[in-house]
Design a protein around this motif. Sequence first.
Motif, mmCIF file in Angstrom:
data_model
loop_
_atom_site.group_PDB
_atom_site.id
_atom_site.type_symbol
_atom_site.label_atom_id
_atom_site.label_comp_id
_atom_site.label_asym_id
_atom_site.label_seq_id
_atom_site.Cartn_x
_atom_site.Cartn_y
_atom_site.Cartn_z
ATOM 1 N N ASP A 1 0.846 -1.184 0.000
ATOM 2 C CA ASP A 1 0.000 0.000 0.000
ATOM 3 C C ASP A 1 0.888 1.242 0.000
ATOM 4 N N ALA A 2 0.279 2.405 0.192
ATOM 5 C CA ALA A 2 1.030 3.664 0.149
ATOM 6 C C ALA A 2 2.076 3.733 1.255
ATOM 7 N N LYS A 3 1.750 3.201 2.426
ATOM 8 C CA LYS A 3 2.719 3.239 3.534
ATOM 9 C C LYS A 3 3.979 2.462 3.171
ATOM 10 N N LEU A 4 3.799 1.314 2.526
ATOM 11 C CA LEU A 4 4.956 0.517 2.128
ATOM 12 C C LEU A 4 5.789 1.257 1.085
ATOM 13 N N LEU A 5 5.144 1.843 0.096
ATOM 14 C CA LEU A 5 5.862 2.553 -0.956
ATOM 15 C C LEU A 5 6.672 3.715 -0.398
ATOM 16 N N VAL A 6 6.019 4.584 0.351
ATOM 17 C CA VAL A 6 6.715 5.749 0.909
ATOM 18 C C VAL A 6 7.747 5.302 1.938
ATOM 19 N N GLY A 7 7.394 4.322 2.770
ATOM 20 C CA GLY A 7 8.334 3.825 3.771
ATOM 21 C C GLY A 7 9.588 3.248 3.142
ATOM 22 N N ALA A 8 9.430 2.485 2.065
ATOM 23 C CA ALA A 8 10.590 1.903 1.388
ATOM 24 C C ALA A 8 11.497 2.995 0.819
ATOM 25 N N ILE A 9 10.897 4.046 0.285
ATOM 26 C CA ILE A 9 11.692 5.161 -0.252
ATOM 27 C C ILE A 9 12.452 5.863 0.872
ATOM 28 N N VAL A 10 11.767 6.110 1.988
ATOM 29 C CA VAL A 10 12.407 6.762 3.133
ATOM 30 C C VAL A 10 13.568 5.912 3.652
ATOM 31 N N ILE A 11 13.337 4.618 3.812
ATOM 32 C CA ILE A 11 14.388 3.718 4.304
ATOM 33 C C ILE A 11 15.572 3.708 3.345
ATOM 34 N N ALA A 12 15.294 3.672 2.033
ATOM 35 C CA ALA A 12 16.363 3.641 1.038
ATOM 36 C C ALA A 12 17.192 4.921 1.082
#
Length: 428
Positions: free
Chosen positions: A339-350
């Motif tokens: 979902d959106a949380k996973l997408l944005v979270g993955a970008i932030v973590i990266a």
Amino acid sequence: MSVIEAARGRVFGLAFDRWSVVALAGLGLCGALVAALLMRLVTETGGVNSYALLADAFLHGRFDSPTCFDSDCARLPDGRIFVIFPPVPALVAAPIVALMGPGAHGFIAITTVLALITGWSWWTIAGRLGLGREAQIWATAAFMFGAPAIFVTLRGDNVWFFAQAVGLALVSVAFVAALDRRLLLAGVLIGLAFLSRQMALFLAPFLFVLSRPKGAPLIAFDRRTILDAVKLGAPILAAIGVYCLYNWVRFGAPLDTGYAYIAAYPAADDRNFITWRVLDKGLFNKDYFLSNVAYMFLQGFHIEFAGKYMTEIHGMDGLGTSILAASPFVFYAIYAKVDAKLLVGAIVIAIVGGITLFYHSNGFSQQNVQRYALDWLPVLYVILLTGAFTGDPEKVAERLKIFKLLTIYAVGLNVAAFAVAAVSKGVV
């Protein structure tokens, strides 16, 4: 079945129920770390944490200090010495410094209080995300005792760890505020966290996504969405302005943080590989990547042995243990919902993780942790908890069993690491 047989069965089941034993083991290991924390608290001495020097400077209306308690200070060409780190932890320490002076002790008492705030926050976050009571308990225990949070709490008498303890508490409460849609408070907290630990700035997009009402689009231009973005963003922009002004007053330029001057502070005999990296290769360099990747993701639990027969415990590897080896429950992120949380979270973590992989230090010195993982671990943990421990109760119960074992393993490694450090160096 007779009453006596039934009673025997209940006693037998109670005595040998494996999950009761697991719970007791987890409680005992967490208790051992609490005991270590109490021991550190009562035996702490002053004159170690450079934030005491910065707090003392603030209390006397200046920014430079007559000396430094560690190697990460800036010595300018004119001879002035600066504690380069962001200012908020110094403000947190100011009360004890006002009472005891720059040689103050009591930093571990402060990080203990901060750990209680962080633990309450993750207990609350787990509840807000919909975890059941048992999962809530284990999720909080894993984050606090099976990850780097306990390390920065125990080592709070040193400047680096104290800053991370302050920043982690602020970030954790900011996550609670975002889940409660208190965007202005979340923005203030992340702004303060940024003024403690600069990488906290990159968590803002994830907080915004976390705060979105159920069913609301991630990107919209209606009045409510724009107002939410302003509430979250305005305090963060103000914090950036404060930091730029702080840098300008100290070093003459808003983007000059002073890190470029740290290699000039230690005496030649006190230089280590960190100093030589900064002198010869700079703060960021591609040459650091391989080592940082190995320690962040691959390196195992490593006790260093010495002596003629290599049988004497020298200590723990000061560059730490990888997050995957030390806290294997992070693999539960495999259950993340797409979902959106996973997408944005993955970008932030990266972004956050990627930047630190080129940094001259991976968190040295540390035992059994990668403390820089705390800069992005809260994002991963929210994604992990939401995916693994919400939904079908039967699936949640089954997943929780292995999570318990991984948590106990992680906490046990921390206990072992701190024990080795205490035996070999006389400190935790």
